[in-house]
Design an enzyme around this catalytic site. Structure first.
Site, PDB file in Angstrom:
ATOM      1  CB  SER A   1      -7.884   3.636   2.981  1.00  0.00           C
ATOM      2  OG  SER A   1      -6.993   3.068   3.940  1.00  0.00           O
TER       3      SER A   1
ATOM      4  CE  LYS B   1      -3.885   1.982   2.667  1.00  0.00           C
ATOM      5  NZ  LYS B   1      -4.749   1.765   3.862  1.00  0.00           N
TER       6      LYS B   1
ATOM      7  CB  SER C   1      -8.077   0.598   5.858  1.00  0.00           C
ATOM      8  OG  SER C   1      -8.698   1.842   6.035  1.00  0.00           O
TER       9      SER C   1
END
Length: 594
Positions: free
Chosen positions: A144, A70, A168
């Protein structure tokens, strides 16, 4: 064709020399080329650079396993953007967890998309394009950690790192039919992570199976003196047997699906699966947990998001997209007194939740009450995002561990997921329960790939004495011979050296590398051929047998004392033109005479 990128399948193929990491990398870049870089990737390493990483990768437990990161987690020499191009910087050093993974042999593929500054649970808050569920281009991917989840579910990497502050690392797992491990705070180092809420953040893992997630977690876990929020765990991450009469809490008050009947039915069915596994289902009141959840955005913790990027937010507020900008800048109205009042409110509510944990070992909740379309989310970005966190927002505030797993599909083909939640450092127990529950679905697929969950190894507790199997070897697997490592790498133990019964012949097979013999029973051979008996855990037998190339096969051998044992044999056709070396009494004596 590579059917699955699950770690067990790749590792077995590498060991059998039927596949190489270079071939896996080539296939991955072919798949990415077909899909396009956006919106999954923010920065994709070049195929050439990735192959260079493969060439120097240590041969550890994750050797040749591709992974994604990420883009709020540092990778040395690669820009970190947090989905905000103006914020970008190039770190000199990777995050601690990335360093650990690469030291174990894992191969970095690229940085993935996210809700900007990890603020959101839906995956639409990014200038790099909104990801969608791998099962519907009209529905959100969850966030996210949107790109990380999609990369795993789409078969682009074996696992991916996400982050989790409010869910997330769990919501995107649910919307893409994969698992999401949200560890106890401090179990994984967060050094090299751009914080959202530094006191709550964890780095999370997306994987195709609980077994894969556990292997990655065991690599990532560990105390880091350079991270002030790192915590010492006496056992790191270890898959652990749950209690025999485990008590699982099911919300009797506070259960909500926002009108999604399919989700409600799938959740009820999952509860029954747990019951069939022997769990005691205990009704619980979720009300105090939900009250905690409201503190995350309605309370002063939003000020942590502002503190994380304060100088940038004040100088470049126009670079932050809505509604992320409004959420982060709203913290400027919070005072120090507000922060203390929030801490007091959390302590009071946390005390109210404590009696629940006296009656249960873990709780099972929907990962998200329901999913939404991209159009619905854009039309109402704040309230719908809030509903996505209904079952997730309280977890980090209360210092709980969580494991998200698939739980079936709705009638319109969208995946649904559930989450097991437990006290701090119950991660290993949750993982074992999650794997057992996941495997109740005999038709479960891995993400959006055709690969079957049932073809992957189950997650076995490390504390359990595992069932073993004896295997007789006759040639290149003998102690000191070139393929013996295939046994020792699986922690096999040499039990005894003995000989076959009469009726067996041993042949030197031509054209084999390394040189191998073949043991054949024809009923007329002299027998008395030397064999070694090795004992191996049954969970490792499948991957070992996958390494046996034809014309060799695994069958039943009769020993000189009348016992039978599983062991190496050869197909009769392969002995045509082969040299009969039975008179030597074994492979070692033949090799010594050559």
């Amino acid at each position: 064709m590579i059917s699955s990128l699950d770690i067990a399948a790749l590792s077995a193929a590498y060991a059998a020399a039927t596949l190489t990491p270079d071939q896996v990398v080539a296939e991955i870049y072919k798949r990415i080329g077909s899909r396009g870089e956006r919106p999954v990737w923010i920065h994709l390493a070049s195929e050439e650079d990735t192959l260079k990483r493969v060439a120097v990768a240590p041969k550890g437990p994750l050797w040749g396993i591709p992974f994604a990161v990420k883009d709020n987690i540092d990778v040395a020499g690669v820009p970190t953007t947090c989905a905000c191009p103006e914020f970008a910087y190039v770190p000199e050093r990777s995050a601690t967890v990335v360093e650990k993974l690469e030291a174990a042999g894992a191969i970095f593929i690229g940085k993935t998309n996210l809700d900007q500054f990890a603020t959101g649970l839906n995956g639409t808050r990014t200038p790099f394009g909104a990801c969608s569920s791998v099962f519907s281009d009209k529905h959100i991917s969850g966030g996210s950690s949107s790109g990380s989840a999609v990369a795993v579910a789409a078969g682009l990497v074996s696992f991916a790192l996400g982050t989790d502050t409010a869910g997330s690392g769990r919501v995107p797992a649910a919307f893409n039919n994969i698992v999401g491990l949200k560890p106890t705070k401090g179990l994984f180092s967060t050094k090299g992570l751009v914080p959202a809420c530094r006191t709550l953040d964890v780095i999370s893992i997306f994987a195709l199976t609980a077994t894969d997630a556990a292997l990655v977690a065991s690599t990532c876990a560990g105390f880091d003196a350079d991270d002030p929020f790192s915590r010492r765990s006496p056992k790191g991450f270890a898959p652990t047997s749950p209690p025999d009469a485990i008590r699982i809490g099911m919300p009797a008050k506070g259960l909500e699906f926002f009108g999604d009947v399919d989700a409600e039915q799938l959740y009820a069915a999952t509860v029954e699966k747990l019951r069939s596994l022997g769990a005691e289902i205990v009704p619980i009141d979720l009300t105090p947990f939900l009250a905690v959840a409201k503190l995350l955005y309605a309370g002063p913790w939003v000020a942590e998001r502002f503190a994380a990027i304060r100088s940038f937010a004040e100088a470049h507020s126009a670079a932050i997209i809505e509604p992320v900008r409004s959420i982060i800048l709203s913290a400027k109205s919070q005072s120090a007194a507000d922060a203390f009042e929030g801490v007091y409110a959390l302590a009071s509510l946390a005390r109210q939740t404590e009696p629940t944990w006296q009656t249960i070992d873990a709780m099972l909740v929907p990962t998200a009450p329901r999913t939404y379309t991209l159009a619905e989310m854009r039309a109402d970005p704040v309230s719908l995002n809030s509903s996505l966190g209904y079952y997730t927002n309280f977890v980090n505030l209360l210092d709980l561990a969580a494991f998200a797993l698939p739980a079936g599909f709705t009638t319109d083909g969208l995946p649904f997921g559930v989450t097991l939640i437990g006290p701090a450092f119950s991660d290993g127990t949750l993982a074992v329960i999650a794997d057992r529950l996941h495997r109740q679905d005999q038709d479960a697929k891995l993400g959006a790939t055709p690969a079957s969950l049932q073809s992957t190894p189950a997650l076995l507790p490390t504390a359990t004495k595992l069932a073993t199997m004896s295997i007789a070897v006759v040639g290149a697997h003998l102690k000191g011979e070139p393929l013996n490592w295939q046994l020792t790498d699986r922690h096999a133990t040499l039990i005894e050296t003995t000989r076959t019964a009469p009726g067996y012949r041993l042949y030197a097979l031509p054209g084999t590398t390394p040189p191998k013999p073949g043991l054949l029973y024809d009923g007329e051979g002299p027998g008395n051929i030397e064999v070694e008996i090795w004992e191996m855990e049954q969970q490792a037998v499948g991957s070992f047998m996958a390494l046996v190339p034809p014309p060799l096969a695994i069958g039943t051998l009769k020993l000189v004392d009348g016992r039978t044992v599983t062991g190496f044999l050869v197909e009769a056709y392969a002995t045509a033109g082969a040299t009969d070396i039975s008179s030597y009494g074994g492979w070692r004596l033949f090799r010594a005479s050559s």
